[in-house]
Design an enzyme around this catalytic site. Sequence first.
Site, short mmCIF file in Angstrom:
data_model
loop_
_atom_site.label_atom_id
_atom_site.label_comp_id
_atom_site.label_asym_id
_atom_site.label_seq_id
_atom_site.Cartn_x
_atom_site.Cartn_y
_atom_site.Cartn_z
N SER A 117 0.87 -1.18 0.00
CA SER A 117 0.00 0.00 0.00
C SER A 117 0.90 1.23 0.00
O SER A 117 2.07 1.13 0.41
CB SER A 117 -0.86 -0.02 1.27
OG SER A 117 -1.33 1.27 1.58
N TYR A 147 -2.42 -0.59 10.32
CA TYR A 147 -2.42 -1.11 8.95
C TYR A 147 -1.14 -0.65 8.24
O TYR A 147 -0.44 -1.46 7.61
CB TYR A 147 -3.67 -0.60 8.23
CG TYR A 147 -3.75 -0.95 6.76
CD1 TYR A 147 -4.09 -2.24 6.36
CD2 TYR A 147 -3.51 0.02 5.78
CE1 TYR A 147 -4.19 -2.55 5.01
CE2 TYR A 147 -3.61 -0.30 4.43
CZ TYR A 147 -3.95 -1.57 4.05
OH TYR A 147 -4.04 -1.89 2.71
P1 NAI Z 1 -10.62 -7.22 -0.15
O1 NAI Z 1 -11.03 -7.22 1.29
O2 NAI Z 1 -11.59 -6.84 -1.18
O3 NAI Z 1 -9.98 -8.62 -0.54
C1 NAI Z 1 -9.10 -9.29 0.33
C2 NAI Z 1 -9.37 -10.77 0.21
O4 NAI Z 1 -8.48 -11.43 1.12
C3 NAI Z 1 -10.79 -11.17 0.61
O5 NAI Z 1 -11.36 -11.98 -0.40
C4 NAI Z 1 -10.62 -11.90 1.92
O6 NAI Z 1 -11.57 -12.93 2.13
C5 NAI Z 1 -9.20 -12.46 1.76
N1 NAI Z 1 -8.60 -12.76 3.05
C6 NAI Z 1 -8.56 -11.97 4.16
N2 NAI Z 1 -7.98 -12.61 5.16
C7 NAI Z 1 -7.63 -13.84 4.68
C8 NAI Z 1 -7.00 -14.97 5.25
N3 NAI Z 1 -6.63 -14.98 6.55
N4 NAI Z 1 -6.79 -16.05 4.48
C9 NAI Z 1 -7.19 -16.07 3.19
N5 NAI Z 1 -7.81 -15.03 2.60
C10 NAI Z 1 -8.02 -13.93 3.33
O7 NAI Z 1 -9.32 -6.26 -0.20
P2 NAI Z 1 -8.65 -5.49 -1.43
O8 NAI Z 1 -9.00 -4.07 -1.28
O9 NAI Z 1 -8.86 -6.19 -2.69
O10 NAI Z 1 -7.13 -5.62 -0.97
C11 NAI Z 1 -6.20 -6.46 -1.61
C12 NAI Z 1 -4.82 -5.99 -1.22
O11 NAI Z 1 -4.63 -4.64 -1.64
C13 NAI Z 1 -4.56 -6.00 0.29
O12 NAI Z 1 -3.24 -6.42 0.54
C14 NAI Z 1 -4.74 -4.55 0.68
O13 NAI Z 1 -4.05 -4.23 1.85
C15 NAI Z 1 -4.17 -3.87 -0.56
N6 NAI Z 1 -4.60 -2.49 -0.71
C16 NAI Z 1 -5.93 -2.17 -0.91
C17 NAI Z 1 -6.30 -0.85 -1.05
C18 NAI Z 1 -7.72 -0.42 -1.24
O14 NAI Z 1 -7.99 0.78 -1.16
N7 NAI Z 1 -8.65 -1.31 -1.49
C19 NAI Z 1 -5.30 0.23 -1.02
C20 NAI Z 1 -3.95 -0.22 -0.83
C21 NAI Z 1 -3.63 -1.53 -0.69
#
Ligand code: NAI
Length: 258
Positions: free
Chosen positions: A142, A154
């Site tokens: 991030s 975070y």
């Molecule tokens: P999201 O919450 O939409 O998707 C994350 C996925 O990870 C979900 O499907 C969830 O079920 C899965 N997950 C969570 N804990 C888990 C575990 N213990 N074992 C297996 N699966 C698990 O999140 P998003 O936004 O798609 O984020 C993806 C990446 O991007 C993350 O690393 C997040 O920190 C990063 N990110 C997201 C931003 C945003 O604004 N959405 C900004 C900067 C970074």
Amino acid sequence: MQFLDFTKKVVLITGAATGIGANAARYIAKLGGQMALVDINATGLNEVVEQIKGDNSPNALAIVADVTEDSERIIAETINHFGRLDVLVNNAAIGSEKNIMDADISDFDRMMNTNLRSIVILTKLAVPHLEKSKGNIVNVSSISGIVPVKYAFYGMTKAALDQFSKSAANEFGPRNIRVNSVNPSFVLTPMFENAFTAEEALRLKNKCKERYPIGRMGRTEEISAAIAFLASEAASFITGVQFAVDGGAISAGAHYLN
Ligand code: NAI
């Protein structure tokens, strides 16, 4: 040779049921990748796998697993099914909108465990396979790994992850494994929607419009494109970078959206 061609490449993506991980899975599958997809959300994960198979992609495997507990099974199922591993995308993470005084220490432990510790373990298990394939790792971090944001715990997990990526790039370079990091700013995904109240989400969207040079939040496919590039042969001379995909947020000093 097509640089952005993943034919015969096995790509493992964690957190692939929703958001950035789901989009990246579809994106790389369209470029020929054979996908090992991991999530705790079985329903969402199976939908993504079915979509990929429907798109006539070579192969996709759903591994319903928790990255904090099931690392060994995740790697074993991938190798048993595909026989190799070329790319590990550590994408699964959890967020929190709480500041230091409002967050509980259990929030901190949960986030460190999911966003950092699990990646260290998965990396150690993946390296012997990546060494054989001359593969690479992309860690989804991030901008909060690079610059301070409001959500300290975070951000701490992502800053530590970025240090880990750089150390891993140095250590694994001689073993022919590249390690890079993609650092998005705000992207509209379930994480964003769940982390904030509707009012705070709207405030942040408006702030991005006002203060990011590109004038909006990111889109999942824009993050997928960066992941695919770094994971591909097109990036064969790139390792140890923090690749900000942020609409100019950092360069405009627009990361701390108070
Ligand atoms: P999201 O919450 O939409 O998707 C994350 C996925 O990870 C979900 O499907 C969830 O079920 C899965 N997950 C969570 N804990 C888990 C575990 N213990 N074992 C297996 N699966 C698990 O999140 P998003 O936004 O798609 O984020 C993806 C990446 O991007 C993350 O690393 C997040 O920190 C990063 N990110 C997201 C931003 C945003 O604004 N959405 C900004 C900067 C970074």
